[in-house]
Scaffold this active site. Structure first.
Site, short mmCIF file in Angstrom:
data_model
loop_
_atom_site.label_atom_id
_atom_site.label_comp_id
_atom_site.label_asym_id
_atom_site.label_seq_id
_atom_site.Cartn_x
_atom_site.Cartn_y
_atom_site.Cartn_z
N HIS A 62 0.86 -1.19 0.00
CA HIS A 62 0.00 0.00 0.00
C HIS A 62 0.90 1.23 0.00
O HIS A 62 1.52 1.55 1.02
CB HIS A 62 -0.90 0.00 1.24
CG HIS A 62 -1.83 -1.18 1.27
ND1 HIS A 62 -3.04 -1.20 0.60
CD2 HIS A 62 -1.73 -2.40 1.87
CE1 HIS A 62 -3.64 -2.36 0.80
NE2 HIS A 62 -2.86 -3.12 1.56
N ASN A 94 -6.30 0.68 -2.84
CA ASN A 94 -7.13 1.49 -1.91
C ASN A 94 -6.53 2.87 -1.69
O ASN A 94 -6.23 3.28 -0.58
CB ASN A 94 -7.40 0.75 -0.59
CG ASN A 94 -6.15 0.26 0.12
OD1 ASN A 94 -5.07 0.22 -0.47
ND2 ASN A 94 -6.29 -0.10 1.38
N ASN A 278 -5.54 -6.58 9.49
CA ASN A 278 -6.69 -7.31 8.98
C ASN A 278 -6.27 -8.19 7.80
O ASN A 278 -5.82 -7.66 6.81
CB ASN A 278 -7.76 -6.31 8.53
CG ASN A 278 -9.03 -7.00 8.08
OD1 ASN A 278 -9.31 -8.12 8.49
ND2 ASN A 278 -9.78 -6.33 7.22
N ASP A 305 2.26 -6.95 2.65
CA ASP A 305 1.03 -6.21 3.00
C ASP A 305 1.42 -4.93 3.74
O ASP A 305 0.80 -4.57 4.75
CB ASP A 305 0.04 -7.06 3.80
CG ASP A 305 -1.35 -6.43 3.80
OD1 ASP A 305 -1.51 -5.34 3.22
OD2 ASP A 305 -2.27 -7.01 4.40
N HIS A 309 0.48 3.61 8.42
CA HIS A 309 -0.52 4.51 9.03
C HIS A 309 0.23 5.50 9.92
O HIS A 309 1.28 5.17 10.49
CB HIS A 309 -1.51 3.72 9.88
CG HIS A 309 -2.39 2.81 9.08
ND1 HIS A 309 -3.35 3.27 8.21
CD2 HIS A 309 -2.46 1.45 9.02
CE1 HIS A 309 -3.97 2.24 7.65
NE2 HIS A 309 -3.44 1.12 8.12
O1 DOR Z 1 -4.43 -4.58 7.77
C1 DOR Z 1 -4.76 -4.21 6.66
N1 DOR Z 1 -4.45 -2.98 6.21
N2 DOR Z 1 -5.46 -5.03 5.88
C2 DOR Z 1 -5.98 -4.65 4.71
O2 DOR Z 1 -6.60 -5.46 4.06
C3 DOR Z 1 -5.81 -3.25 4.24
C4 DOR Z 1 -4.63 -2.62 4.85
C5 DOR Z 1 -4.58 -1.12 4.68
O3 DOR Z 1 -4.77 -0.66 3.56
O4 DOR Z 1 -4.30 -0.43 5.66
ZN ZN Z 2 -6.33 -7.10 2.19
#
Ligand code: DOR
Ligand code: ZN
Length: 426
Positions: A62, A94, A278, A305, A309
């Site tokens: 991300h 996203n 998640n 992943d 944040h």
């Molecule tokens: O923990 C997660 N963070 N799971 C996801 O599926 C999305 C991701 C996020 O974009 O922060």
């Molecule tokens: Zn995901």
């Protein structure tokens, strides 16, 4: 421009290579892989006691730009990637806007062209705005360069719509990456359901919310002959379902992330939000199953992943904080520490999970050190140890579940498109 890499242990599963060799890089390509290469080169790297592998292909990252540049940007995210030995990332959709139209994909491609320091491939959305209501024009986005589609972060709830998406993706030969989560079962949950959720007094996320959707996604894909890839596998049942599907000969692949093999749900008991993601960290049995799935080939790839944040979004009450952890800079070392040291994976397997398999799943010309291949290379010291420190993290966000942990394996050089891009020159 030539780079000569001397005496490294070259591990390139695509060509069944695992021995001490030299590699000559010329311009952007691998020109020679042999013993004792005698060639003049502008740069000579002494890689004795180091391992040389194809640059890693992280298929779940991300980057947050456009839209949430306070968390990460293409510039900061790709720098973090290079420090972790990652030369290609698949940027998850996203973002704001999300890549669901020609215009938004073009916008992302422009940012990448101007700011990225490693290869960035774009994962388009499955549905407009990732709302699960209307399928995007897959053919059009493929022409724009989108190599996979996903609504990652959420799952497409409607069976009918998902079936239609698989049909269209199959026609366009685009891989569909599934964030498999039934929100009817997981809504409001923040940690694994069971002992941990009870003990913490928090709402739990059942494993069923994941594996029931994994099952559905594989079944729907099978009806259409689409290529389906299951993202971030976290529990034993999902591993079992995918193993059974593979046994039946279905075209399904999957990935897990380091936190699902390195940590279990007991890590969250201290309410540290750097362990909140998640799907959530699961039980010890699940960790064991994920490791077994990696060892027996059920799990094809390891992806970070990487989900940055800000402190404001993480350093608050557990329930209110965002889901996700960063991982680009620690994924290799976490895998060495947890999987190589314990004998679960061999070095060749590691190169497959981090480079060859994700490249094959995404059908990109990466993940190998064959002659003529694009020179994306990682060189690392497998035995050196380091402690993950917040101050040294390159990602704009610092939400790592490995802070303070001692890990094994240090990236020494990353070469991307024939240039030494790590260590950074400035
Ligand atoms: O923990 C997660 N963070 N799971 C996801 O599926 C999305 C991701 C996020 O974009 O922060
Ligand atoms: Zn995901």
């Amino acid at each position: 421009m030539k780079i000569l890499i001397k005496n490294g242990r070259v591990i390139d599963p695509a060509n069944k290579v695992d021995e001490a060799l030299d590699i000559l890089v010329e311009d952007s390509k691998i020109a020679q892989v042999a013993k004792d290469i005698k060639a003049e080169a502008e740069t000579v790297i002494d890689a004795s006691a180091m391992i040389v592998m194809p640059g890693f292909v992280d298929m779940h990252v991300h980057l947050r730009e456009p839209g949430r540049e306070d968390k990460e940007t293409v510039a900061t995210g790709t720098r973090a990637a290079l420090a972790g030995g990652v030369t290609s990332v698949l940027a998850m959709p996203n973002t704001q806007p999300c890549p669901d139209s020609t215009e938004s994909v073009e916008l992302i491609k422009n940012i990448v062209a101007n700011c990225a320091t490693c290869n960035v491939f774009v994962c388009g959305a499955i549905t407009k705005g990732r709302k699960g209501e209307e399928i995007i024009d897959i053919a059009k986005l493929k022409k724009e360069g989108v190599i996979a589609i996903s609504d990652d972060g959420v799952s497409v709830d409607s069976d009918e719509l998902m079936l239609d998406a698989f049909k269209r993706a199959a026609k366009e030969k685009v891989v569909v990456i599934c964030h498999s989560e039934d929100r009817k079962l997981s809504a409001g949950g923040v940690v694994n359901l069971g002992f941990t959720s009870t003990r913490m007094g928090l709402r739990g996320v059942s494993k069923e919310s994941e594996f029931a959707r994994v099952k559905r996604d594989i079944e729907l894909a099978q009806k259409t002959k689409a290529v389906v890839h299951i993202a971030h596998v976290s529990c034993k049942e999902s591993v079992g379902i995918i193993a059974a599907a593979k046994k039946e000969g279905l075209k399904v692949t999957c990935e897990t992330a380091p936190h699902y093999f390195a940590l279990d749900e007991s890590a969250v008991l201290g309410y540290d939000t750097n362990f909140k993601m998640n799907p959530p960290l699961r039980g010890k049995d699940d960790v064991k199953a994920v490791k077994e799935g990696l060892a027996d080939g059920t799990i094809d790839a390891i992806a970070s992943d990487h989900a940055p944040h800000t402190e404001n979004e993480k350093e608050i009450e557990f329930e209110r904080s965002e889901f996700g952890v960063i991982g680009l800079e620690t994924e290799l070392s976490a895998a060495i520490t947890e999987l190589i040291e314990s004998g679960i994976l061999k070095w060749k397997d590691l190169a497959e999970k981090f480079a060859l398999n994700p490249a094959r799943i995404l059908r990109i010309d990466r993940g190998t050190l064959g002659i003529g291949a694009i020179a994306d290379i990682v060189i690392f010291s497998p035995k050196k140890e380091w402690v993950v420190q917040k101050e040294k993290i390159l990602s704009k966000s610092k939400n790592s579940p490995f802070l303070g942990k001692k890990l094994k394996g240090v990236v020494e050089y990353t070469i991307c498109f024939g240039k030494i891009v790590y260590p950074f020159s400035k």
